[in-house]
Design a protein around this motif. Structure first.
Motif, short mmCIF file in Angstrom:
data_model
loop_
_atom_site.label_atom_id
_atom_site.label_comp_id
_atom_site.label_asym_id
_atom_site.label_seq_id
_atom_site.Cartn_x
_atom_site.Cartn_y
_atom_site.Cartn_z
N ASN A 142 -2.78 5.62 1.72
CA ASN A 142 -3.75 4.63 2.17
C ASN A 142 -3.64 4.34 3.66
O ASN A 142 -4.48 3.67 4.23
CB ASN A 142 -3.56 3.34 1.35
N THR A 202 -4.10 0.29 7.37
CA THR A 202 -4.60 0.98 6.18
C THR A 202 -6.09 1.25 6.32
O THR A 202 -6.78 0.63 7.13
CB THR A 202 -4.38 0.13 4.91
N ARG A 203 -6.57 2.17 5.51
CA ARG A 203 -8.01 2.48 5.50
C ARG A 203 -8.83 1.25 5.13
O ARG A 203 -9.86 0.97 5.73
CB ARG A 203 -8.28 3.62 4.53
N GLU A 204 -8.35 0.51 4.14
CA GLU A 204 -9.09 -0.68 3.69
C GLU A 204 -9.16 -1.74 4.78
O GLU A 204 -10.20 -2.35 4.99
CB GLU A 204 -8.45 -1.29 2.43
N TYR A 205 -8.04 -1.95 5.49
CA TYR A 205 -8.05 -2.98 6.52
C TYR A 205 -8.89 -2.54 7.72
O TYR A 205 -9.59 -3.36 8.32
CB TYR A 205 -6.63 -3.36 6.95
N SER A 243 0.83 -1.20 0.00
CA SER A 243 0.00 0.00 0.00
C SER A 243 0.87 1.25 0.00
O SER A 243 1.97 1.26 0.51
CB SER A 243 -0.92 -0.01 1.22
#
Length: 107
Positions: free
Chosen positions: A6, A22-25, A2
């Motif tokens: 992020n 991260t934002r996604e995790y 990443s």
């Protein structure tokens, strides 16, 4: 891998390594794993930076459980994996019991 944009947050722990998420995790943690943690990013950062207790996982010596009390007999637990001088957040949740495992901080 990443990119820096992020990263939701990155904090240094009392054990001397940095934990990132991260934002996604974080979205996976707060929608799939532990929805009750939605909106608790600042609290999780505080647990990692200033825990009341840190324990080493019984099943993986590179995984640490950081605890900080939320209220009487309730703790926020942030679980991270160390990889050298850095690491990453595995999960975060609220619990009513501190897990077994070697207490490594404070000594």
């Amino acid at each position: 891998m990443s990119n820096g944009r992020n990263i939701l947050f990155k904090v240094r722990t009392p054990l001397g390594f940095t934990v990132r998420v991260t934002r996604e995790y974080w979205a996976i943690i707060t929608t799939v794993k532990h929805p009750v943690m939605a909106g608790c990013e600042v609290e999780v950062q505080a647990v990692l930076e200033s825990p009341e207790e840190i324990r080493r996982s019984k099943s993986d010596g590179t995984v640490y459980l950081f605890y900080r009390s939320r209220r009487t007999r309730r703790w926020v637990c942030a679980v991270s994996k160390q990889e050298g001088q850095s690491g990453f957040l595995i999960t975060a949740y609220v619990t009513d019991a501190i897990k077994e495992g070697e207490r490594i901080w404070p000594k």
